[in-house]
Every structure is written in structure tokens, then in C-alpha cells.
Design an enzyme around this catalytic site. Structure first.
Site, PDB file in Angstrom:
ATOM      1  N   CYS A   1       2.891  20.688 -12.511  1.00 14.61           N
ATOM      2  CA  CYS A   1       4.180  20.797 -13.199  1.00 14.61           C
ATOM      3  C   CYS A   1       5.133  21.783 -12.500  1.00 14.61           C
ATOM      4  O   CYS A   1       5.603  21.494 -11.409  1.00 14.61           O
ATOM      5  CB  CYS A   1       3.915  21.167 -14.659  1.00 14.61           C
ATOM      6  SG  CYS A   1       5.244  20.711 -15.771  1.00 14.61           S
TER       7      CYS A   1
ATOM      8  N   ARG B   1      12.532  13.711 -21.991  1.00 12.89           N
ATOM      9  CA  ARG B   1      11.267  14.383 -21.731  1.00 12.89           C
ATOM     10  C   ARG B   1      10.157  13.355 -21.792  1.00 12.89           C
ATOM     11  O   ARG B   1      10.070  12.586 -22.753  1.00 12.89           O
ATOM     12  CB  ARG B   1      11.066  15.481 -22.779  1.00 12.89           C
ATOM     13  CG  ARG B   1      10.073  16.535 -22.345  1.00 12.89           C
ATOM     14  CD  ARG B   1      10.154  17.788 -23.187  1.00 12.89           C
ATOM     15  NE  ARG B   1       9.183  18.742 -22.687  1.00 12.89           N
ATOM     16  CZ  ARG B   1       9.456  19.671 -21.772  1.00 12.89           C
ATOM     17  NH1 ARG B   1      10.664  19.779 -21.273  1.00 12.89           N
ATOM     18  NH2 ARG B   1       8.510  20.483 -21.341  1.00 12.89           N
TER      19      ARG B   1
ATOM     20  N   HIS C   1      -1.221  17.779 -17.041  1.00 13.93           N
ATOM     21  CA  HIS C   1      -1.924  18.819 -17.777  1.00 13.93           C
ATOM     22  C   HIS C   1      -3.164  18.160 -18.382  1.00 13.93           C
ATOM     23  O   HIS C   1      -3.462  17.014 -18.101  1.00 13.93           O
ATOM     24  CB  HIS C   1      -1.033  19.380 -18.891  1.00 13.93           C
ATOM     25  CG  HIS C   1       0.259  19.962 -18.399  1.00 13.93           C
ATOM     26  ND1 HIS C   1       0.322  21.135 -17.712  1.00 13.93           N
ATOM     27  CD2 HIS C   1       1.536  19.516 -18.486  1.00 13.93           C
ATOM     28  CE1 HIS C   1       1.582  21.411 -17.405  1.00 13.93           C
ATOM     29  NE2 HIS C   1       2.344  20.435 -17.860  1.00 13.93           N
TER      30      HIS C   1
END
Lengths: 474, 243
Positions: free
Chosen positions: B94, B128, B191
Site C-alpha cells: 500500500c 476507494r 493487506h
């Protein structure tokens, strides 16, 4: 004479009650959010009107963790002091839920409750304050929450800031000064500020937990030093660069002593006198000690007798799913909800016991779901210090939709594979209940730690067996 | 033999459970009898690349990323770029992934500069991307993780994608790819944490690190039932929830 607004309010309250009653008849829950939504459609300022009617005004409680327990304890203390209380007790904490609860509990006309206790969602906080115009605001903490839903902590602090900066000077703002972000927000407030925190000797953490945030000075960006870390990033903090530090406390807990696994004794200093008074609290865990301290700050601001507080803490009945005890065919289950990494860390710490021998002994069940209300992302499992639980090698049952993620986390935390039972991971909670009966002898103790929807599902499975009430108010 | 893990900005950038990657490296290195240790490198700390066998860098909040970007603008960033160019095994997730490239262009304000170690560039996107991801990697097979980013990353010709997105959005939601591969570095948005549920990647990082120290890249096998069960459960869950 009833004004136009007043007439709308009457219509809104009537609708709220009719719909709420209809929902309760179906057995689908406490029913405040939906009727509240209808009521706010009819009279958008209903909460403003109802709050304005309270002779002692309202208290708004906000923070990421502990709102439900804190408001319940506060509401109990007010009741012990002889006041009539209106409170969104079911934890429905958006404007519509609060409005629904008030419309339900307050009379359409005539005199009603003396005071309002409002649990407010972090994002709803500004609107709740604007509408309810509270006399007292109680800010508990800001921990990292479910980030996929709420965004970053800075965002919450930034929507609170303008509210805090523009409070009426007559308002009392009670803040947990152990949380540097809250202490900083309070500095900018024209309100009268009551600061609370811990000053206990020992019982702190050796280092900051991995899940902790806000270890950086919000003003100059330097990393804080701590004289003591009590819980997550809460503690006696100090900025090495701009020399800001935890402000002087008006109220403090100077001693927190566990009383078995079920109760604890807290020594409160600063109110009613500096030397301190002991409170017995009927729930364990340092996080609950913080909740009781927050209630003490609000009680102090409201001028309650300390005896009312003591009576409330000693008899405290936690909300459903907060250390709730259930008898499952002779097995003693303790159910607890944890909604974020800090919540998990604190429950695990409580299970370990603050002193040797005061910890939990039995089987631990941890259930992790990934539905919207839990947060879709379970990455946070890797931020929780499951190592503290693995150290004691208690037998562990991994459950929930993401039970296999939890099993892997426990394996990497060092739990012996023969202690790890993932046979019901990913299975429905009916299976988990059956499995517990099969694998736990009668008289055995089981501690169950669950995310939000896992709790709903487990309770539904337990209700099927008639061991809990068929619906769950949060 | 030992394995020293350098955790870049482990205090400043440690959100979304990325710490799990470090725990996975430790667990699977120690499982092979290696002496494994972690050193956290923060803003202001000196970086001596030769001290480390493998590097990890996770995601962070905006505020911290700004101070990290500034910290890398001198010799530290140049040394890190040289280490990556020299074949240092590394995983970046990220925010760390973005700063390995040209940098991150926000909607407003100046570009947050990266270290130009990877031929990638990132910019703020309109939505997002949040959800479980499954990525098919030619090198590692099906990888699982959880994406949560509004930044879009575009790959230049000097890097290969890590894999093709089966479920989720990946680098930019347009070209169907996720992550980037360059020398022994992997950068991506996954993640979860990534490594625990994708132990083949953990083992590749450890093996590559040992090989560079004169050891054998092939590691003795470890039982990985718990890892593969968790991996397969996420593939199933991701497919069930879809995009």
C-alpha cells in the site's frame, strides 16, 4: 396552545410509538431506529424539542470504546440519585435512534424525565450536540476502529474539533486526558473542562500495544514519551519536542485492584475529596475502570452525591453481550463483544488477569465475522496481541465466518496446535453451540469473545435453546 | 544461519495488520531453525542496507506518509533504491508500495515524492477500493488479501505485475493487474496480512535472502495446513462476495 412545530412533534411521537410497538410485537428487537427515522421525517427537529424540555438538560457521551457501558452506568447513577432519566439504552446511537428512544420514553405532554443520557456515534456527534445542546459532554477515547467503515482517526478528531471549539461556556466538557488527542481538543474549548485519567502505580503496560494509534504529538508531530502507558495509547504522555504533556487531572483513579475475576475496587481521587474514596465495580477489566472513572467525572460535573455513584458501580449489570453470563446446559458461558483491536486487547488482558491467579481458567471461544457491521476487513487480527492469550495455552475454539483466519493468527501467536480447535471455524453458530456442549464437561467454564454479528448469531443459536432472551438489544 | 528483518517505518506506517507480514517471516524462519530477528527503522534512523537480509514496509495514514516521504529524500532513499536494485528481497504494501515508485499525486497539493526504485507512479483516485482480493500470480499461484485504497498505481515497462486480479480491483481497477515485481522486490495493495495466508511468498522471501548469503534457496518444508485452510477459506469467501 400547541404551536405548529408542537403539533408536528405530537404526530411524530405518536407515529414513533405505534411503529415501535408494532416492531416489538413481531419480536424483532427493541425497535427505536426505524420508528425514530419516521419520526424525524415528520418532525426533523424532534430531538431539539424533546431535549429542550428536560429540566436538567442532556449529557452526550462519545468515543470509540465503552459508550454503552458508560451511559448505562451513568444512567444508573442518576437513577440512584433520584432523577428520572431518558436514555438511548439500546445503543441505537445515530440521530434517528436517539430521537426514537426519546420519543418513546418521554410523555407527549406534561412533565417527564429530568435528564437525558445520550450515547452518540462518532460521526453523528456534531449533529447530536447541535440538536440536544447538552449541559455536559463526556469524551471517552479515540481508538482505531473499523477503518474500512469510519476512515482514519484524524477524520473523527477533525469533525469533533469545530464542535468543541464553539461550545457554550456554560457547558462542562469532561475528557479523558490520558488520550492526547482528546486533551488537545479540550485545550481549544471555551467550555468548563473536567480532566480525568489514571495515576495508578504499576499495572501499566511495558510498551505500547501494536494496535495503538496517536503515539505522535498532534501539534508538532514528534513521537510521545510515556511515563506510564495504561491502555492502548492512553497514559501519562509527554511530547519530547514541544513539551506538551498530560495536563493536571481533576479526577483520577489512583488504585485499581481486581477482586477475583468478577469485580474490582477502584480508588477515586479528586472527588468528593482529594484523599480518595473506594468504589466497588461489578465488572472486571481496566477498560471498565476507565468507564467508571468517566462516569465519576460526569457525576461530579452534575453535582451528584458520590453515594449514588457507588451504589451504581456496586450493582452494575452490564449490557447484553458485555461479560454477560449464560448457563448452557450446566456450562457457564461468559459472552463478550469486542468491536476493534483495542477492545480485543483489553479483553485478552482481562482474561490473563492483572495479578497471578486472577485470570480466567477454562475454554476460550473466539468468533470472527466479516459482515458489514463487523467490518469487512479482518486484517486487524494481526494488530491484536493474541500472544498474551497464547502464552497461557488455554484451549481455544476458533469460530465465525473468518474462524480460519483466527486459527492461523493463534498458530502464529504461538498457541500449541493441540490446544487449537478449528473444527467449527466457518460453521454456523448452531454448530458452535452443539460443539461446546459436546466438548465441555458440565460445570466447565467457557469465555466467548465475538465480533458484533457473531454475537447476534450466537445469541440467536442460544435463544433457539431457550437459554437467552429471543432478541438482543445491542 | 540467521535472518535479520528490517521493518521500514514500523511505528509510523503500521495500519491494517501489515505487522502480520513480519510475524509470518519470523514464524516460518524460526520453523526452519533460523535465528530470526526484527529491527524497526523509523524516521530519522540511519539505514545500513548491509545489516538486513530482507525488508518489509507497510501502509500508513496520510499524515505519517508525509513525514516518511521527507525522511527518504536524502541518502536514505538513495541507499534503499540501491539495495532494491542490488536484489534485496523486499515486500512493500500500500503506502510503502507507492513510495517505492515515483510518488503519489494527491487531488490537491504537491506530489508526495517516492524513491524511484520501481517504475511505477500513483495518484489519488475517485473511489476507494475495499474488499477481499484474489490475484493469480504466474510465480506464486493464487494469492489472497484485502484491498483498501483510493490511490491508483500504474506500472511502467521496467516492472512486471505481481499477478492478474480474479476478484477485486488491484492496482488501478482498469488494467486487471495487481502489484509489481522488480528484481527481488514485491509491491502490492494486499493487506490481510498478505504473508500469513500466502506462505509460498513468505518462503520465497526467506529462501532468496538465504541464497544471497550463500545458503540454499530451497527451504525444508513446514506443515502448512492452517495456512492453506485459511487461504482456501478466503478464496471461497471472496468468490462468494464477488467484486
Amino acid at each position: 396552545m400547541i404551536s405548529f412545530d408542537g403539533a408536528r412533534a405530537v404526530a411524530a411521537m405518536t407515529a414513533n410509538r405505534a411503529i415501535g410497538a408494532a416492531i416489538r410485537r413481531t419480536g424483532r428487537g427493541g425497535g427505536t431506529a426505524f420508528p425514530g427515522m419516521v419520526a424525524t421525517r415528520i418532525a426533523p427537529d424532534l430531538l431539539d424539542q424533546l431535549a429542550a424540555r428536560l429540566p436538567q438538560g442532556a449529557i452526550v457521551v462519545a468515543g470509540t470504546n465503552g459508550k454503552t457501558t458508560t451511559t448505562r452506568l451513568l444512567s444508573d447513577a442518576l437513577t440512584h440519585a433520584g432523577m428520572g432519566v431518558v436514555h438511548n439504552r439500546t445503543g441505537s446511537n445515530l440521530v434517528r435512534g436517539i430521537t426514537g428512544a426519546f420519543a418513546d420514553q418521554m410523555p407527549i405532554a406534561g412533565s417527564g424525565p429530568d435528564i437525558g443520557v445520550i450515547e452518540a456515534d462518532e460521526n453523528a456527534f456534531p449533529e447530536v450536540v447541535r440538536r440536544a445542546r447538552p449541559k455536559v459532554i463526556l469524551l471517552l477515547n479515540l481508538f482505531r476502529d473499523q477503518l474500512d467503515r469510519y476512515g482514519e482517526l484524524e477524520t473523527v478528531a477533525s469533525i469533533w474539533r469545530p464542535v468543541i471549539q464553539t461550545l457554550d461556556p456554560e457547558t462542562t466538557l469532561c475528557v479523558n486526558a490520558d488520550d492526547p488527542r482528546l486533551a488537545w481538543l479540550a485545550e481549544e474549548s471555551p467550555a468548563r473542562v473536567v480532566r480525568f485519567g489514571l495515576t495508578t502505580e504499576g499495572g501499566g503496560l511495558p510498551e505500547m500495544p501494536h494496535a495503538a494509534d496517536a503515539a505522535y504529538c498532534p501539534v508538532c508531530g514528534a513521537r510521545f514519551d510515556y511515563d506510564a502507558i495504561y491502555l492502548s495509547h492512553l497514559g501519562a504522555w509527554r511530547c519530547p519536542s514541544c513539551e506538551r504533556e498530560r495536563p493536571e487531572l481533576d479526577l483520577a483513579l489512583s488504585r485499581v485492584v481486581p477482586d477475583g475475576f468478577e469485580r474490582q475496587t477502584l480508588t477515586l481521587r479528586g472527588w468528593p475529596h482529594v484523599e480518595g474514596v473506594d468504589l466497588n465495580l461489578a465488572v472486571p477489566g481496566l477498560y471498565n475502570a476507565y468507564n467508571a472513572l468517566a462516569v465519576a467525572a460526569a457525576a461530579h460535573a452534575l453535582g451528584l452525591p458520590v453515594e449514588a455513584l457507588g451504589a451504581a458501580t456496586a450493582d452494575f449489570q452490564p449490557a447484553f453481550g458485555r461479560l454477560e453470563r449464560v448457563d448452557l446446559a450446566g456450562r457457564e458461558l461468559t459472552l463478550t463483544l469486542a468491536k476493534n483491536p483495542t477492545g480485543f486487547n483489553e479483553v485478552l488482558r482481562m482474561l490473563n488477569g492483572a495479578q497471578p491467579g486472577s485470570g480466567f481458567d477454562g475454554t476460550v471461544v473466539i468468533g470472527i465475522n466479516d459482515l458489514d457491521a463487523d467490518g469487512r476487513d479482518v486484517s486487524w487480527l494481526w494488530d491484536v496481541d493474541f500472544e498474551v492469550l497464547a502464552e497461557r495455552q488455554l484451549p481455544l475454539v476458533a469460530a465465525g465466518i473468518r474462524g480460519h483466519d483466527l486459527a492461523l493468527r493463534m498458530a502464529y501467536a504461538g498457541l500449541d496446535p493441540c490446544r487449537l480447535d478449528a473444527r467449527v471455524a466457518g460453521e454456523p453458530f448452531e454448530r458452535v453451540v452443539e460443539h461446546l456442549i459436546q466438548t465441555t464437561p458440565p460445570g466447565g467454564r467457557v469465555f466467548v469473545l465475538l465480533t458484533y454479528t457473531a454475537m447476534l448469531q450466537l445469541r440467536a443459536a442460544l435463544a433457539e435453546r431457550g437459554v437467552v432472551e429471543p432478541f438482543w438489544e445491542q | 544461519m540467521d535472518l535479520r528483518i528490517g521493518w521500514l517505518y514500523g511505528h509510523e506506517m503500521n495500519i491494517y495488520g501489515d505487522r502480520g507480514n513480519v510475524l509470518a517471516l519470523l514464524h516460518r524462519a524460526r520453523g526452519r531453525g533460523l535465528e530470526a530477528a526484527v529491527e524497526v527503522l523509523g524516521v530519522g534512523d540511519a539505514f545500513e542496507p548491509e545489516r538486513y537480509d530482507v525488508l518489509f514496509w507497510g501502509g500508513g495514514q496520510d499524515r505519517e506518509q508525509i513525514s516518511v516521504s521527507a525522511d527518504l529524500m536524502g541518502a536514505k532513499g538513495r541507499d534503499l533504491k540501491a539495495a532494491i536494485g542490488g536484489g534485496m528481497p523486499m515486500l512493500a504494501i500500500c503506502g510503502g508500495y507507492q513510495l517505492l515508485g515515483d510518488g503519489y499525486r494527491p487531488y490537491e497539493g504537491d506530489m508526495l515524492p517516492g524513491i524511484h526504485a520501481l517504475d511505477i507512479t500513483s495518484e489519488a483516485g475517485p473511489t476507494r477500493f475495499i474488499g477481499n482480493v484474489v490475484v493469480d500470480s504466474p510465480e506464486f499461484g493464487a494469492l489472497v488479501g484485502f484491498e483498501n485504497h483510493s490511490g491508483l498505481t500504474f506500472l511502467g515497462p521496467e516492472v512486471e505485475p505481481l499477478g492478474r486480479v480474479r476478484v477485486g480491483h488491484g492496482n488501478n481497477g482498469r488494467d486487471g493487474f495487481e502489484g509489481a515485481r522488480y528484481r527481488n522486490t514485491i509491491g502490492c495493495y494486499m493487506h490481510g496480512a498478505l504473508l500469513p495466508k500466502n506462505p509460498q511468498v513468505t518462503d520465497w522471501l526467506i529462501g532468496t535472502a538465504l541464497e544471497r548469503k550463500g545458503g540454499a534457496a530451497a527451504l525444508p518444508p513446514l506443515p502448512d495446513d492452517v495456512e492453506s485452510t485459511a487461504h482456501d477459506a478466503v478464496v471461497k469467501r471472496a468468490l462468494q462476495l464477488g467484486r
